[in-house]
Design a protein around this motif. Structure first.
Motif, short mmCIF file in Angstrom:
data_model
loop_
_atom_site.label_atom_id
_atom_site.label_comp_id
_atom_site.label_asym_id
_atom_site.label_seq_id
_atom_site.Cartn_x
_atom_site.Cartn_y
_atom_site.Cartn_z
N ILE A 46 -17.17 -5.10 22.94
CA ILE A 46 -16.75 -3.97 22.12
C ILE A 46 -15.55 -4.40 21.28
O ILE A 46 -14.49 -4.73 21.81
CB ILE A 46 -16.36 -2.76 23.00
CG1 ILE A 46 -17.59 -2.29 23.80
CG2 ILE A 46 -15.81 -1.62 22.15
CD1 ILE A 46 -17.29 -1.18 24.78
N PRO A 47 -15.68 -4.41 19.95
CA PRO A 47 -14.61 -4.92 19.11
C PRO A 47 -13.51 -3.89 18.88
O PRO A 47 -13.71 -2.69 19.06
CB PRO A 47 -15.32 -5.23 17.78
CG PRO A 47 -16.41 -4.19 17.73
CD PRO A 47 -16.86 -4.00 19.16
N ALA A 48 -12.36 -4.37 18.49
CA ALA A 48 -11.28 -3.48 18.08
C ALA A 48 -11.53 -3.07 16.64
O ALA A 48 -11.92 -3.89 15.82
CB ALA A 48 -9.94 -4.18 18.21
N PRO A 49 -11.33 -1.80 16.29
CA PRO A 49 -11.48 -1.38 14.89
C PRO A 49 -10.49 -2.13 14.00
O PRO A 49 -9.45 -2.60 14.46
CB PRO A 49 -11.17 0.12 14.93
CG PRO A 49 -11.33 0.52 16.37
CD PRO A 49 -10.94 -0.68 17.17
N THR A 50 -10.81 -2.21 12.73
CA THR A 50 -9.90 -2.87 11.79
C THR A 50 -8.75 -1.95 11.43
O THR A 50 -8.84 -0.73 11.55
CB THR A 50 -10.65 -3.27 10.51
OG1 THR A 50 -11.25 -2.10 9.93
CG2 THR A 50 -11.73 -4.29 10.80
N PHE A 51 -7.65 -2.55 10.99
CA PHE A 51 -6.48 -1.78 10.61
C PHE A 51 -6.62 -1.21 9.20
O PHE A 51 -7.26 -1.82 8.33
CB PHE A 51 -5.22 -2.66 10.66
CG PHE A 51 -4.71 -2.92 12.03
CD1 PHE A 51 -3.93 -1.97 12.69
CD2 PHE A 51 -4.99 -4.12 12.68
CE1 PHE A 51 -3.44 -2.21 13.97
CE2 PHE A 51 -4.51 -4.37 13.95
CZ PHE A 51 -3.74 -3.42 14.61
N GLN A 52 -6.03 -0.04 8.99
CA GLN A 52 -5.94 0.51 7.64
C GLN A 52 -4.70 -0.07 6.99
O GLN A 52 -3.60 -0.02 7.54
CB GLN A 52 -5.83 2.04 7.67
CG GLN A 52 -5.69 2.66 6.28
CD GLN A 52 -5.70 4.17 6.30
OE1 GLN A 52 -6.02 4.77 7.32
NE2 GLN A 52 -5.36 4.78 5.18
N LEU A 53 -4.87 -0.62 5.78
CA LEU A 53 -3.78 -1.29 5.09
C LEU A 53 -3.22 -0.48 3.92
O LEU A 53 -2.09 -0.70 3.49
CB LEU A 53 -4.22 -2.66 4.59
CG LEU A 53 -4.78 -3.62 5.65
CD1 LEU A 53 -5.19 -4.93 5.01
CD2 LEU A 53 -3.75 -3.87 6.74
N ASN A 54 -4.06 0.42 3.37
CA ASN A 54 -3.63 1.21 2.23
C ASN A 54 -4.39 2.52 2.19
O ASN A 54 -5.14 2.84 3.13
CB ASN A 54 -3.83 0.41 0.93
CG ASN A 54 -5.24 -0.16 0.85
OD1 ASN A 54 -6.23 0.56 1.06
ND2 ASN A 54 -5.36 -1.44 0.54
N SER A 55 -4.26 3.27 1.11
CA SER A 55 -4.88 4.58 1.02
C SER A 55 -6.40 4.52 0.92
O SER A 55 -7.07 5.56 1.05
CB SER A 55 -4.33 5.34 -0.20
OG SER A 55 -2.93 5.54 -0.06
N ALA A 56 -6.95 3.35 0.71
CA ALA A 56 -8.41 3.22 0.60
C ALA A 56 -9.13 3.32 1.94
O ALA A 56 -10.34 3.45 1.98
CB ALA A 56 -8.76 1.89 -0.08
#
Length: 472
Positions: A458-468
């Protein structure tokens, strides 16, 4: 279908006092397009002094195969304050494999959902109200409900479950409990050991756990998140000073609230918002519950540090403080916690728990201001009996309120338990990866050890880096 046909023929003699089931009928609940079966049961308001009754709402999702097993799965929601019917969307996802061969029963716990919800609707200005205004509104609502809150305890709810089991004509049942539902499931198993075939506990609350005292676990979850960002090349490059930015924000707001003038996230109209330490810390803590949601936190903290508060305010409004339209029943939450937990929150425990944590005594003691209004007697803590039925314990390593150590504490009072940990999981892991399949496997053979290597995939979700939004 089989169980509901039986229920329509039951009389008082077939179950505890007042357990008279009306015939089940087709119903459609939010979260699914299919027709389920719903019925109401009259249960004693006080199981120790039968007389007055309340109406309990029960939903049955019949097994998908005709050759269904005779042992259903009862789902107990969390909170306390969530209703069983809130879990309906999980029928076709998390519990789809289980439902192939078993009925699934969802109970709206007394005081929640369609079982006489103890409700405090948010005021017109809930999103911009001050802490004092919110507290005053909640106190006024609690007084206006005029209920015997001392009868909305975990024990009374556990006895309701036995009424439902008997009224539906089931023998031994399997019980899944998530978060607070794990406490309720343990209480039911200890009261009626002969009625339980197996237990599945997700986000496990230990018997001796004092729910408000969660500062240590919250700090551990935040530390783990900040480390994951620092270890992630892209996240670290985007937010190189994340920990110092968080500490600076927390320190600034602890000294004095920050008055913000900004567009409302929903209406775009200019509005004034007071960002207090209480609101800031509470929002951060709430975000940490979800592993996916928590990956937005570095972006939200960094934006707020640069005085771009709009993203943080938008997320804060999702779970604004004391009440939420259509959300958990806050007065039921208080009825349980103020009777079963808050009386055990000693000054020594509070000091030990909050030492070195961003979640401090003011946030934890906040509930005490409302407990005064609830005015419920303390429920004495009793040394728990050993649970004989097979138990599957499940934890997310990043859970800020019921991490793996809580499950291990509960395991001391279980004769036959196995514990699965999802290293990239937060609070409640049943929906993740291969876990739905493992649930079905365990229920088919509760005493057999599970091969759970698939959880490591089970992978870790990716980080949000900006408003996109999150990274691709």
């Amino acid at each position: 279908m089989r169980s509901l046909m039986l229920a329509s023929l039951l009389t008082l003699s077939a179950a505890p006092a007042l357990a008279l089931a009306q015939p089940g009928k087709d119903c459609h609940l939010p979260g699914t397009e299919e027709s389920l079966r719903c019925l109401r049961l009259a249960v004693p308001l006080d199981h120790h002094a039968p007389g007055a009754a309340l109406s309990l709402h029960v939903t049955v999702a019949p097994a998908l195969r005709e050759s269904a097993r005779r042992d259903p799965l009862f789902l107990l929601a969390g909170g306390p304050g969530e209703a069983g019917s809130d879990l309906v969307p999980l029928l076709n996802t998390t519990f789809r494999k289980v439902r192939a061969t078993r009925d699934i029963v969802l109970i709206d716990q007394r005081g929640t959902g369609l079982s006489g919800k103890l409700d405090c609707k948010p005021g017109k200005n809930a999103e911009t109200a001050t802490e004092d205004e919110l507290l005053a509104e909640t106190r006024a609502c609690i007084k206006g409900l005029n209920k015997r809150f001392n009868l909305y305890t975990t024990e009374q709810a556990a006895r309701d479950i036995e009424v439902v089991r008997a009224a539906l004509g089931y023998g031994r049942i399997n019980v899944w409990g998530g978060s607070y539902g794990s406490r309720l499931a343990q209480a039911y198993s200890r009261l009626y050991p002969g009625s339980v075939r197996s237990l599945v506990l997700d986000g496990v609350a230990a018997p001796d756990q004092v729910v408000p005292a969660g500062a240590h676990d919250a700090q551990a979850a935040l530390d783990a998140l900040l480390k994951q960002c620092a270890d992630d090349t892209v996240c670290a490059a985007a937010f190189p000073a994340l920990r110092s930015e968080f500490d600076a924000l927390a320190a600034r707001l602890a000294k004095s609230p920050q008055s913000l003038t900004l567009p409302d996230p929903r209406t775009a109209e200019t509005t004034k918002v007071e960002m207090t330490s209480m609101r800031f810390i509470g929002t951060v803590h709430n975000i940490l519950y979800s592993q996916a949601d928590s990956r937005r936190l570095p972006f939200l903290i960094h934006s707020a540090y640069q005085d771009r508060w709009q993203p943080f305010i938008a997320r804060s409004n999702v779970s604004r403080d004391f009440s939420s339209e259509g959300g958990p029943a806050m007065p039921l939450h208080l009825a349980v916690v103020c009777a079963e937990d808050f009386p055990r929150l000693t000054p020594e425990l509070l000091a030990e728990d909050t030492k070195g944590s961003f979640l401090g005594a003011p946030q934890i003691m906040r509930i005490g201001k409302m407990c005064e209004t609830m005015s419920v007697p303390a429920v004495p803590y009793k040394e728990p009996a050993v649970i004989e039925a097979p138990v599957l314990l499940m934890s997310g390593a990043l859970d800020p309120v019921t991490p793996p150590r809580r499950a291990e504490a509960a395991r001391k009072y279980m004769k036959n338990a196995q514990h699965l940990i999802v290293k990239n999981g937060g609070h409640i892991v049943s929906p993740l990866g291969c876990m739905p399949r493992l649930l079905r496997t365990f229920l088919d053979q509760p005493g057999a050890p599970l091969k759970a290597e698939c959880l490591n995939e089970i992978p870790a979700p990716t980080f949000q880096l900006n408003s996109a939004g999150p990274q691709p």
